[in-house]
Design a protein around this motif. Structure first.
Motif, mmCIF file in Angstrom:
data_model
loop_
_atom_site.group_PDB
_atom_site.id
_atom_site.type_symbol
_atom_site.label_atom_id
_atom_site.label_comp_id
_atom_site.label_asym_id
_atom_site.label_seq_id
_atom_site.Cartn_x
_atom_site.Cartn_y
_atom_site.Cartn_z
ATOM 1 N N ASP A 296 26.253 17.345 82.849
ATOM 2 C CA ASP A 296 27.547 18.009 82.775
ATOM 3 C C ASP A 296 27.639 18.791 81.455
ATOM 4 O OD1 ASP A 296 30.476 18.332 82.183
ATOM 5 O OD2 ASP A 296 30.664 17.289 84.092
ATOM 6 N N GLU A 297 28.002 20.045 81.552
ATOM 7 C CA GLU A 297 28.034 20.915 80.369
ATOM 8 C C GLU A 297 28.989 20.418 79.288
ATOM 9 O OE1 GLU A 297 26.011 23.322 79.654
ATOM 10 O OE2 GLU A 297 24.966 23.154 81.573
ATOM 11 N N ARG A 298 30.020 19.663 79.676
ATOM 12 C CA ARG A 298 30.981 19.146 78.702
ATOM 13 C C ARG A 298 30.364 18.113 77.767
ATOM 14 N NH1 ARG A 298 35.371 17.124 82.872
ATOM 15 N NH2 ARG A 298 33.405 16.786 84.009
ATOM 16 N N PHE A 299 29.312 17.446 78.229
ATOM 17 C CA PHE A 299 28.716 16.361 77.455
ATOM 18 C C PHE A 299 27.253 16.621 77.075
ATOM 19 C CE2 PHE A 299 31.630 14.509 80.713
ATOM 20 C CZ PHE A 299 32.691 14.257 79.863
ATOM 21 N N LYS A 300 26.663 17.616 77.687
ATOM 22 C CA LYS A 300 25.228 17.868 77.524
ATOM 23 C C LYS A 300 24.835 18.173 76.082
ATOM 24 C CE LYS A 300 21.554 20.422 79.886
ATOM 25 N NZ LYS A 300 21.290 21.428 80.944
ATOM 26 N N LYS A 301 25.638 18.986 75.391
ATOM 27 C CA LYS A 301 25.290 19.402 74.034
ATOM 28 C C LYS A 301 25.217 18.213 73.077
ATOM 29 C CE LYS A 301 26.554 22.664 70.386
ATOM 30 N NZ LYS A 301 27.495 23.743 69.967
ATOM 31 N N LYS A 302 26.145 17.283 73.213
ATOM 32 C CA LYS A 302 26.214 16.143 72.300
ATOM 33 C C LYS A 302 25.366 14.961 72.762
ATOM 34 C CE LYS A 302 29.525 13.167 69.887
ATOM 35 N NZ LYS A 302 30.961 12.827 69.696
ATOM 36 N N LEU A 303 25.297 14.747 74.073
ATOM 37 C CA LEU A 303 24.680 13.529 74.594
ATOM 38 C C LEU A 303 23.401 13.766 75.384
ATOM 39 C CD1 LEU A 303 27.946 11.739 75.815
ATOM 40 C CD2 LEU A 303 26.716 11.350 73.674
ATOM 41 N N GLY A 304 23.042 15.037 75.585
ATOM 42 C CA GLY A 304 21.842 15.340 76.347
ATOM 43 C C GLY A 304 20.578 15.178 75.520
ATOM 44 N N ILE A 305 19.443 14.991 76.191
ATOM 45 C CA ILE A 305 18.158 14.887 75.503
ATOM 46 C C ILE A 305 17.265 16.038 75.947
ATOM 47 C CG2 ILE A 305 18.322 12.390 75.245
ATOM 48 C CD1 ILE A 305 16.331 12.108 77.549
ATOM 49 N N THR A 306 16.230 16.295 75.179
ATOM 50 C CA THR A 306 15.338 17.414 75.480
ATOM 51 C C THR A 306 14.514 17.130 76.730
ATOM 52 O OG1 THR A 306 13.518 16.524 74.167
ATOM 53 C CG2 THR A 306 15.144 17.929 73.024
ATOM 54 N N ASP A 307 13.997 18.187 77.316
ATOM 55 C CA ASP A 307 13.136 18.037 78.492
ATOM 56 C C ASP A 307 11.924 17.182 78.166
ATOM 57 O OD1 ASP A 307 14.868 19.676 79.851
ATOM 58 O OD2 ASP A 307 13.613 21.463 79.729
ATOM 59 N N GLU A 308 11.357 17.402 76.983
ATOM 60 C CA GLU A 308 10.157 16.670 76.590
ATOM 61 C C GLU A 308 10.427 15.171 76.461
ATOM 62 O OE1 GLU A 308 9.846 20.855 75.663
ATOM 63 O OE2 GLU A 308 11.351 19.363 75.027
ATOM 64 N N ARG A 309 11.540 14.827 75.801
ATOM 65 C CA ARG A 309 11.866 13.410 75.629
ATOM 66 C C ARG A 309 12.241 12.777 76.966
ATOM 67 N NH1 ARG A 309 10.531 8.798 73.606
ATOM 68 N NH2 ARG A 309 12.254 7.428 73.008
ATOM 69 N N PHE A 310 12.922 13.514 77.807
ATOM 70 C CA PHE A 310 13.303 12.998 79.122
ATOM 71 C C PHE A 310 12.055 12.695 79.946
ATOM 72 C CE2 PHE A 310 14.575 13.731 83.612
ATOM 73 C CZ PHE A 310 15.473 12.679 83.727
ATOM 74 N N GLU A 311 11.100 13.588 79.915
ATOM 75 C CA GLU A 311 9.855 13.377 80.662
ATOM 76 C C GLU A 311 9.091 12.183 80.110
ATOM 77 O OE1 GLU A 311 5.785 15.789 81.997
ATOM 78 O OE2 GLU A 311 7.368 16.823 80.866
ATOM 79 N N GLU A 312 9.072 12.067 78.793
ATOM 80 C CA GLU A 312 8.367 10.955 78.151
ATOM 81 C C GLU A 312 8.980 9.615 78.554
ATOM 82 O OE1 GLU A 312 7.255 9.443 73.597
ATOM 83 O OE2 GLU A 312 8.494 11.214 73.909
ATOM 84 N N ILE A 313 10.307 9.525 78.465
ATOM 85 C CA ILE A 313 10.992 8.275 78.829
ATOM 86 C C ILE A 313 10.825 7.983 80.311
ATOM 87 C CG2 ILE A 313 13.255 7.173 79.030
ATOM 88 C CD1 ILE A 313 14.055 8.653 76.453
ATOM 89 N N SER A 314 10.948 9.007 81.130
ATOM 90 C CA SER A 314 10.810 8.827 82.582
ATOM 91 C C SER A 314 9.439 8.264 82.926
ATOM 92 C CB SER A 314 11.024 10.160 83.306
ATOM 93 O OG SER A 314 12.343 10.618 83.138
ATOM 94 N N ASN A 315 8.412 8.808 82.302
ATOM 95 C CA ASN A 315 7.045 8.321 82.562
ATOM 96 C C ASN A 315 6.885 6.858 82.178
ATOM 97 O OD1 ASN A 315 6.110 10.740 83.608
ATOM 98 N ND2 ASN A 315 5.441 11.515 81.611
ATOM 99 N N ILE A 316 7.516 6.469 81.085
ATOM 100 C CA ILE A 316 7.436 5.070 80.639
ATOM 101 C C ILE A 316 8.134 4.139 81.637
ATOM 102 C CG2 ILE A 316 8.178 3.417 78.878
ATOM 103 C CD1 ILE A 316 7.890 5.719 76.822
ATOM 104 N N LEU A 317 9.365 4.504 82.011
ATOM 105 C CA LEU A 317 10.172 3.617 82.837
ATOM 106 C C LEU A 317 9.764 3.600 84.303
ATOM 107 C CD1 LEU A 317 13.729 4.268 81.334
ATOM 108 C CD2 LEU A 317 12.111 2.433 80.780
#
Length: 229
Positions: free
Chosen positions: A205-226
């Motif tokens: 959600d654009e209202r929260f993405k700037k403050k609470l969103g993570i980068t594509d790279e970190r998201f992919e890294e965490i996703s691969n782990i979990l």
């Protein structure tokens, strides 16, 4: 015209999916600061009656026929289990020979009356967003007396007795659960719950993405782990 609302039908794994919201306005046992629906003016964890239920059920039956849906996804504005006619909704869908997927935040899955309802569904989604008690109280703002420990325990106990497909949705939030220590804790939670499927999401959600969103790279890294525990 009933009080239910619908999303456009879509294809998932070869099945036609119809999403239905069975709450006319938001009713939830949480009041998360980042909820895309907005604040919880009706913070409840007991069932409530709503108007137009007969016309809503009739309309749902027509929607199923007209869309030729194969899976009905109960994805509501808040916690769908608090609608006291959810049992009737599930029965209507099952009587038509279709599968039911229920989205719940997961907290109520530790109570007998809700376990009985959820057990009738083919798929149940539980979710988690933060993992410390302090963050849980601060940003998810649950009903007084709720704890993160009980939240997790409710999903663990539910899935131990559940015969359907339990899906565990994890939202990665910057500053709350995206560090290495948090990821280790999430891994342990996954092992405790032992879900059939894991979904990793992030703030879109654009209202929260700037403050609470993570980068594509970190998201992919965490996703691969979990996703590869």
């Amino acid at each position: 015209m009933g009080d239910f609302s619908y999303k456009d039908i879509y294809i998932e794994d070869g099945r036609r999916v119809l999403e239905v919201n069975i709450l006319p306005e938001k009713h939830c046992n949480f009041d998360c600061i980042f909820c895309p629906i907005g604040r919880s003016q009706n913070k409840v964890d007991t069932q409530k009656s709503f108007n137009k239920i007969d016309s809503s059920l009739t309309e749902l039956g027509s929607m199923i026929e007209n869309t030729k849906a194969e899976l009905i996804f109960i994805n509501s504005s808040g916690e769908a289990l608090v609608n006291d006619k959810i049992d009737d909704v599930i029965s209507l869908i099952k009587d038509k020979g279709l599968s039911v997927r229920l989205l719940s935040n997961g907290y109520l899955l530790g109570r007998d009356e809700y376990i009985k309802i959820a057990n009738k569904c083919d798929e149940v989604i539980g979710e988690i967003k933060v993992i410390t008690e302090e963050d849980f109280q601060k940003v998810q703002r649950p009903i007084e007396g709720y704890t993160i420990e009980e939240y997790i325990s409710n999903m663990v106990s539910f899935n131990k007795q559940y015969k359907g497909k339990f899906i565990f949705e994890i939202t990665i939030i910057r500053g709350y659960n995206d560090d290495e220590e948090s990821i280790e804790k999430i891994k342990n939670i996954i092992k405790e719950i032992s879900p059939n499927k894991i979904i990793i999401t992030r703030m879109e959600d654009e209202r929260f993405k700037k403050k609470l969103g993570i980068t594509d790279e970190r998201f992919e890294e965490i996703s691969n782990i979990l996703l590869n525990i």
